[in-house]
Each structure stands twice: as C-alpha cells, then as structure tokens.
Design an enzyme around this catalytic site. Structure first.
Site, PDB file in Angstrom:
ATOM      1  N   ARG A  55     112.196  47.553  40.602  1.00  0.00           N
ATOM      2  CA  ARG A  55     112.891  46.241  40.465  1.00  0.00           C
ATOM      3  C   ARG A  55     114.062  46.266  39.521  1.00  0.00           C
ATOM      4  O   ARG A  55     114.793  45.429  39.481  1.00  0.00           O
ATOM      5  CB  ARG A  55     111.974  45.126  39.943  1.00  0.00           C
ATOM      6  CG  ARG A  55     110.733  45.000  40.969  1.00  0.00           C
ATOM      7  CD  ARG A  55     110.543  43.262  40.706  1.00  0.00           C
ATOM      8  NE  ARG A  55     109.923  43.100  39.441  1.00  0.00           N
ATOM      9  CZ  ARG A  55     109.130  41.981  39.200  1.00  0.00           C
ATOM     10  NH1 ARG A  55     109.245  41.099  40.043  1.00  0.00           N
ATOM     11  NH2 ARG A  55     108.558  41.866  37.927  1.00  0.00           N
ATOM     12  N   ASP A  56     114.413  47.442  39.046  1.00  0.00           N
ATOM     13  CA  ASP A  56     115.870  47.430  38.248  1.00  0.00           C
ATOM     14  C   ASP A  56     116.487  48.898  38.384  1.00  0.00           C
ATOM     15  O   ASP A  56     116.875  49.451  37.352  1.00  0.00           O
ATOM     16  CB  ASP A  56     115.625  47.056  37.009  1.00  0.00           C
ATOM     17  CG  ASP A  56     116.926  46.895  36.143  1.00  0.00           C
ATOM     18  OD1 ASP A  56     117.718  46.252  36.685  1.00  0.00           O
ATOM     19  OD2 ASP A  56     116.852  46.654  34.731  1.00  0.00           O
TER      20      ASP A  56
END
Length: 212
Positions: A55-56
């Site tokens: 997610r990042d």
C-alpha cells in the site's frame, strides 16, 4: 516492532535524485533493482504465509544492502488479506502522491493489483508520451544508454511498467505475470493503453461523502 537488517546504501530515491550516486545505476544494475523489487512484491502477494498488500510502494521505501540488492521496507499501512480475500475496502485512503491506483484513490478499493500499479509508477517517469511517439529509448538515462547491451532489458522494463499502471484492474498483470515478463518468459507483451496518473495526495473519509 519491525527490526530490519542494516541497509548501508540507503534507498532508491537517494540514487535516483543525486547527481553523483545515480552514476552507480548503470548497465544491468537498474534491471536487477527492478527485478529484485518485483520478486519482493511477489513474495508478499503469493509466497509468504500471509498475503500482504504493501500500500505504499515508492522509491524511498526500496532500501539497498551493500551490493545494491533491493529490499522493500515500511509496512506501516500494509494490509493482510484474510483467507481467499482478494480485495479490501477502506474508509480511509492513505498513500503517497503519484503512486496511488485509481480504484484505491477514488473508491477505497485495494487489492494486490494496487501494488502492481505503484510498482509501475516506480519504474516510469514520462513513458507514455515517449511510447506513443515511438521514442521510448529516450527514457533511458544517458549513463545507462551508453551500454548498448542493456537496451532490450530497459525497453522491456518500460513496456511492462506501462502495463502495470493501467487504469482498470483487469488490464494490469499480477506480480507473477510481471516477474515472467521481466524474465522474458513471456515474449509477446500486450499493447498498453494510455494510463492515468495522480499527482495530488488524496485522503478521503468515505463516510462523509453524500450521494446525489
């Protein structure tokens, strides 16, 4: 608490944006970094006991050991998929500007292919315009393009990168397919469609949205 092994060569963004350090990213080293990162994502998505969405994924979260082998770091907002779950919905959307997939930014829908999108952005800068004009070799840094032996690998990385940042989830390959593409196990690559890019950081509380 997460404890990492010592990474003496800092992160990918340091090498990309430092005039002196980026000279280390020549020849096969660039390809090895892209391929190594793809293997790391594949491990998170398919090969670990728990299926994890990062997610990042971004340049500052790719750390290097003494031999410049890449290691994915910073799991502060990672998502564990339970059982056969392949997609998650969230009220709060957090990710770094420019790396967020459209369905995650606009609908709060996250899947492993959202990481695939971020990985695609990671390997590209102004690729689509050059691709559509047939000048994709201009993507390659002059320090790298002097090594003719790496042209084919860099072209393949650019092509696969464009496929990873497709607007619709169904058009993006899985990390397993990406790894096969990068290793030339899949020769005939599909033609990418024009990808969208998001430049503003988006944090949305979907409970506050009103439907008309």
């Amino acid at each position: 608490m997460l404890v990492y092994e010592y990474m003496p060569n800092k992160s990918l963004d340091v090498f990309l944006f430092d005039a002196e350090k980026k000279n280390f990213l020549i020849g096969k080293k660039c390809f090895n970094i892209i391929e190594g990162t793809s293997r790391g994502l594949l491990c998170l998505h398919r090969d670990s006991r728990l299926r994890i969405g990062h997610r990042d994924l971004k340049a500052s979260n790719i750390l290097f050991d003494a031999e410049l082998n890449p290691k994915i770091s910073d799991f502060g907002i990672a998502k564990i998929f339970c059982g056969n779950e392949s997609q998650a919905n969230t009220r709060w959307v957090f990710e770094t500007c420019g790396y967020m997939s459209p369905e995650y930014a606009m609908k709060g829908q996250f899947s492993e292919k959202s990481d695939v999108f971020s990985f695609g952005v990671l390997t590209l800068e102004i690729a689509w315009k050059l691709w559509s004009e047939g000048n994709i070799l201009e993507l390659i840094d002059p320090m790298i393009s002097s090594d003719l032996s790496c042209h084919r690998e860099m072209l393949r990385c650019s092509h696969v990168g464009l496929l990873r940042v497709q607007n619709f989830v169904k058009d993006r390959p899985t990390m397993m397919v990406v790894a096969s593409m990068l290793n030339s196990e899949i020769e005939n690559l599909p033609t990418p469609k024009q990808p969208p890019f998001f430049y503003e950081k988006i944090v949305v509380d979907y409970s506050q949205l009103q439907t008309s």
